[in-house]
Scaffold this active site. Structure first.
Site, PDB file in Angstrom:
ATOM      1  N   LYS A  78     -22.004 -47.047   8.599  1.00  0.00           N
ATOM      2  CA  LYS A  78     -22.222 -48.490   8.997  1.00  0.00           C
ATOM      3  C   LYS A  78     -20.973 -49.294   8.941  1.00  0.00           C
ATOM      4  O   LYS A  78     -21.067 -50.423   9.615  1.00  0.00           O
ATOM      5  CB  LYS A  78     -23.327 -49.163   7.875  1.00  0.00           C
ATOM      6  CG  LYS A  78     -24.574 -48.710   7.843  1.00  0.00           C
ATOM      7  CD  LYS A  78     -25.357 -49.030   9.175  1.00  0.00           C
ATOM      8  CE  LYS A  78     -26.764 -48.843   9.095  1.00  0.00           C
ATOM      9  NZ  LYS A  78     -27.562 -49.332  10.362  1.00  0.00           N
TER      10      LYS A  78
ATOM     11  N   SER B 157     -25.282 -38.864   7.579  1.00  0.00           N
ATOM     12  CA  SER B 157     -24.857 -40.155   8.045  1.00  0.00           C
ATOM     13  C   SER B 157     -24.580 -41.185   6.926  1.00  0.00           C
ATOM     14  O   SER B 157     -24.015 -42.211   7.086  1.00  0.00           O
ATOM     15  CB  SER B 157     -26.063 -40.869   8.784  1.00  0.00           C
ATOM     16  OG  SER B 157     -27.108 -40.932   8.027  1.00  0.00           O
TER      17      SER B 157
END
Length: 387
Positions: A39, A289
């Site tokens: 992110k 992720s």
């Protein structure tokens, strides 16, 4: 732009997954990225593109964890004031980390939708720029750097498998990779209980899923973003779904075999490989992720993963309520090398005879074959076993 901001994360080979898939499998370790997930990439690109006037007004975001930390760190690095709204039940380590990265944290609402509404209202009231977690071209461009790194680290890659929530990461990877290697297959993965993309792709436009439920909070998104949806529809070759058992088994595999702490959303590509290993063209890169998993959730998910892998066995049986009966039962379990985690007695059930007791056992085993061996040993010893 991201040089010195985001790390070029490692690409680690997995012999176990390679054997299952029948082709080389590599893990792209974004769980080891700064703030613990990809992110930071999109958040930094988005905030860096703001005008001086917009930066002066500050930024605001809503998130239960990964996006919150990415925005907080990116804003701090760029000297921009940040306010992050988080649900009241957000894990304390994620709240503390977001504050440590420099954001003002405001706890509001029980679910992310309520938190999101509060953040948007704050933006309208104060003029702060709302930083969406996935539905903006700059966010998608930042996430696409993951794809560029994969091409540099594994030029011969045949398939990239990536988890999908709102779609920002999958869209970014698809744009970057398909521009240079249109032959690479991009496979998106959603949790079955929060799978908004399959019906949306079938309808040709974003379709919300009511009350999405999954342990993978990082991809628990009720509706695809408008911007990433168009890209996913055009460039992502396939979107698959995985079960909760698949997710917990994948998290357990990452921990045991790869020695990597991965959150359930981050383990979703591995879950897809485990669910149907023969359907991927190699070499395969699975994008891990994120690794921001709450310790309490990690404990529960690992327990669930061990059960799904046949490593836990829960059963009930009846025995005579007399001295030595429990010791005899435990001796049978000792002979088959089953580890007793928990044991409880029931003596007051009206279905029990006067001299009977029911015992509930929770055992640690070595896998499905060992579970069958334990059950057979107990039945051979004369016990009536129920699960």
């Amino acid at each position: 732009m991201l040089s010195g901001v985001a790390r070029t994360t490692a690409l680690e080979g997995s012999r176990h997954l390679s054997r299952l898939v029948g082709a080389p499998v590599h893990l792209k370790c974004e769980n080891l990225q700064r703030t613990g997930s990809f992110k930071i990439r999109g958040a930094y690109v988005r905030i860096a593109a703001l005008s001086e006037q917009e930066r002066a007004a500050g930024v605001v975001a809503a998130s239960a964890g990964n996006h919150a930390q990415g925005v907080a760190l990116a804003a701090s690095l760029l000297g921009v004031r940040s306010t992050v709204f988080m649900p009241q039940g957000a894990p304390l380590p994620k709240v503390a980390a977001t504050r440590d990265y420099g954001a003002e944290v405001r706890l509001h609402g029980q679910v992310v939708d309520e938190t999101l509404s509060a953040a948007r209202e704050y933006a309208r009231r104060t003029g702060a720029v709302f930083i969406h977690p996935f539905d903006h071209p700059d966010i998608i461009a930042g996430q696409g750097t993951v794809g560029l790194e994969i091409l540099e680290q594994c030029p011969e890659v045949g398939t990239i498998v990536v988890g999908i929530g709102g779609g920002g990461l999958a869209a970014g990877i698809a744009v970057a990779v398909k521009a240079l290697r249109p032959d690479v297959r991009i496979v998106g993965v959603q949790a079955a209980g929060a799978a908004a993309y399959p019906p949306s792709l079938a309808a040709g436009h974003p379709v919300p899923v009511e009350a999405p439920v999954t342990m993978a909070d990082g991809i628990r998104v009720g509706c695809p973003g408008v911007v990433p949806f168009r890209i996913v529809a055009d460039l992502v070759d396939e979107v698959r779904t995985v079960s909760e058992d698949d997710l917990s088994s994948a998290l357990l595999l990452c921990l045991e075999r790869a020695k990597l702490v991965v959150e359930p959303a981050g383990a979703s590509p591995v879950a897809a490989l485990l669910a149907d290993p023969g359907s991927f063209r190699g070499p395969v890169v699975a994008v891990l992720s994120g690794g921001n998993v709450d310790p309490v959730l990690l404990q529960a998910v690992l327990r669930h993963g061990m059960a799904a892998a046949g490593r836990y066995l829960s059963l009930r049986l009846r025995l005579t309520d007399r001295p030595g009966a429990l010791a005899a039962l435990l001796e049978v379990l000792t002979q088959v090398d089953a580890n007793v985690l928990d044991i409880s007695h029931v003596r007051t059930d009206p279905r029990l005879a006067l001299t009977e007791a029911e015992v509930e056992l929770h055992l640690e085993t070595k896998g499905p074959g060992h579970c069958a061996e334990v059950g057979a040993a107990l039945r051979d010893a004369g016990y009536l076993v129920t699960t």
